[in-house]
Design an enzyme around this catalytic site. Structure first.
Site, PDB file in Angstrom:
ATOM      1  N   GLU A  61       1.086  -1.048   0.247  1.00  0.00           N
ATOM      2  CA  GLU A  61       0.019  -0.023   0.132  1.00  0.00           C
ATOM      3  C   GLU A  61       1.001   1.280  -0.472  1.00  0.00           C
ATOM      4  OE1 GLU A  61      -1.598  -2.802   3.021  1.00  0.00           O
ATOM      5  OE2 GLU A  61       0.101  -2.877   1.850  1.00  0.00           O
ATOM      6  N   CYS A  84      -2.476  -3.448   7.137  1.00  0.00           N
ATOM      7  CA  CYS A  84      -1.876  -3.474   8.569  1.00  0.00           C
ATOM      8  C   CYS A  84      -2.648  -1.875   9.100  1.00  0.00           C
ATOM      9  CB  CYS A  84      -0.383  -3.622   8.387  1.00  0.00           C
ATOM     10  SG  CYS A  84       1.120  -1.680   7.863  1.00  0.00           S
ATOM     11  N   CYS A  93      -0.447   1.214   7.470  1.00  0.00           N
ATOM     12  CA  CYS A  93      -0.897   1.303   6.164  1.00  0.00           C
ATOM     13  C   CYS A  93      -2.231   2.009   6.140  1.00  0.00           C
ATOM     14  CB  CYS A  93      -1.075   0.252   5.187  1.00  0.00           C
ATOM     15  SG  CYS A  93       0.512  -0.969   4.927  1.00  0.00           S
ATOM     16  N   ARG A 191      13.046 -23.684  -6.117  1.00  0.00           N
ATOM     17  CA  ARG A 191      14.206 -23.198  -5.473  1.00  0.00           C
ATOM     18  C   ARG A 191      13.644 -21.744  -4.779  1.00  0.00           C
ATOM     19  NH1 ARG A 191      19.330 -26.632  -7.625  1.00  0.00           N
ATOM     20  NH2 ARG A 191      18.625 -28.881  -6.807  1.00  0.00           N
ATOM     21  N   ASP A 207      24.924 -37.153  -4.396  1.00  0.00           N
ATOM     22  CA  ASP A 207      24.520 -36.626  -5.614  1.00  0.00           C
ATOM     23  C   ASP A 207      25.623 -35.141  -5.887  1.00  0.00           C
ATOM     24  OD1 ASP A 207      22.492 -37.959  -6.610  1.00  0.00           O
ATOM     25  OD2 ASP A 207      20.836 -36.952  -6.135  1.00  0.00           O
ATOM     26  N   GLU A 302      13.984 -31.359  -1.403  1.00  0.00           N
ATOM     27  CA  GLU A 302      14.489 -32.499  -2.483  1.00  0.00           C
ATOM     28  C   GLU A 302      15.248 -33.942  -1.627  1.00  0.00           C
ATOM     29  OE1 GLU A 302      16.045 -30.549  -6.123  1.00  0.00           O
ATOM     30  OE2 GLU A 302      15.536 -28.763  -5.320  1.00  0.00           O
ATOM     31  N   GLY A 304      15.408 -38.314  -0.357  1.00  0.00           N
ATOM     32  CA  GLY A 304      15.377 -39.414  -1.847  1.00  0.00           C
ATOM     33  C   GLY A 304      14.289 -39.643  -1.206  1.00  0.00           C
TER      34      GLY A 304
END
Length: 368
Positions: A61, A84, A93, A191, A207, A302, A304
């Site tokens: 705002e 707010c 705001c 991500r 990995d 992420e 296994g």
């Protein structure tokens, strides 16, 4: 003053839709504060827009008001969330709105924050501002699902993600990539949109991932790295260790290996000791609570099959992306099968598919 009988015009809906798009674009990038979109309209023309700033300030705002080059007297403001009304690191705001001369305020839903909820409506109405709420409220509720979960449960909003082959293998020894380039870009988008990314030490050591965002121009939004490593088995030659610096890596452990602890702390890694349950595993709900305290509001997992299954089984994942390649993988001596289909089907009944003419993979999103 707004009532339950308020009817909104097509123009009202158009402007609020634009505000929701602004909020959606910055979702996950506004720290502790919700991402809000704001549109200011005068004489049926948009004269200013605003979004919540990165890391949560300034508010949408305020940005919309200061971005305007026109006199705001008699204008309308469309906000995705109740403005707010309390003093924090910035003034409320509602104060900016009253001072600006805006005559009408439309917002979608009340803020769940107890300091705000329902109070702004009364404050603005007392100043003879016509306030209407409920405009595209269903869309707003969907937009703020993670924010609502954060505030009610004091837990991060958890997004799970895993890639499997046509024959349900997560990986086999010697296979680096299963999915196509479109899926890879979506992974990096996820991500970009999350505060942190969590994996197990097993995934880390197999990995040797980077866990960063590699979308051009968005590298600086790479998430914080969270590693579950009860015995501190992280390899010192791994990318995660070599690229660690203050505040970008957290390792949960239960180790008493003082020499390894000293090495990791010297690198700037935040080590959090966490007790194991009766099965000698981390209590993942406790881990999530600790991450929330550390300021992680949106978490991408992420891992296994093991960590994914544990989180899904205990309904700790809020939405789950399943990437399925059209390729089969051979069952070598070392391979892993995805075993959570029945959990997804039974506990995550809201299912949708992402379709693209360019993508070869099947991408399914499961939600609770």
């Amino acid at each position: 003053m707004s009532t339950k009988k308020d009817k909104f015009s097509l123009k009202d809906k158009k402007y609020m839709k634009l505000a929701l798009n602004l909020a959606s674009a910055r979702k996950g990038l506004t720290g502790d504060n919700p991402s809000v979109g704001c549109i200011i309209v005068k004489n049926d023309k948009i004269i200013s827009i605003g979004q919540t700033g990165y890391n949560g300030r300034p508010h949408a705002e305020h940005n919309a008001i200061i971005n305007s080059f026109q006199n705001l007297k008699g204008s309308k403001m469309y906000i995705t969330l109740e403005p707010c009304n309390h003093y924090g690191k910035t003034p409320p705001c509602t104060k900016y709105i009253i001072k600006s001369g805006i005559s009408e305020v439309y917002y979608s839903i009340n803020d769940i924050d107890k300091r705000v909820k329902g109070k702004s409506f009364k404050i603005l109405s007392k100043k003879k501002i016509n306030v209407k709420k409920g405009l595209l409220k269903n869309d707003a509720n969907n937009l703020y699902d993670s924010y609502i979960i954060n505030r009610i449960n004091k837990l991060p909003y958890v997004t799970g993600k895993i890639a499997i082959s046509k024959n349900k293998l997560i990986y086999n020894k010697g296979t680096k990539r299963i999915t196509d380039k479109i899926s890879d870009k979506l992974t990096h988008y996820l991500r970009y949109k999350n505060d942190a990314i969590m994996i197990s030490s097993k995934t880390l050591n197999i990995d040797n991932p980077k866990l960063n965002c590699r979308l051009k121009g968005y590298e600086k939004f790479s998430p914080k790295r969270i590693i579950l490593d009860k015995n501190l088995e992280i390899k010192l030659g791994s990318y995660i260790f070599r690229s660690s610096k203050k505040d970008n890596t957290v390792i949960f452990h239960s180790s008493s290996n003082n020499s390894k602890i000293r090495i990791l702390k010297k690198k700037g890694i935040n080590l959090v000791k966490s007790k194991l349950n009766n099965c000698k595993h981390f209590d993942l709900k406790i881990i999530l609570k600790k991450l929330y305290i550390l300021g992680i509001k949106n978490l991408l997992v992420e891992g296994g099959d093991k960590i994914t299954k544990n989180l899904l089984k205990n309904r700790l994942i809020n939405q789950f992306y399943l990437f399925r390649s059209p390729k089969n993988l051979s069952k070598t001596k070392k391979y892993q099968i995805f075993t959570s289909f029945s959990i997804l089907d039974n506990k995550y009944i809201n299912k949708s598919k992402i379709s693209s003419k360019l993508a070869k993979d099947n991408i399914t999103i499961y939600k609770r």
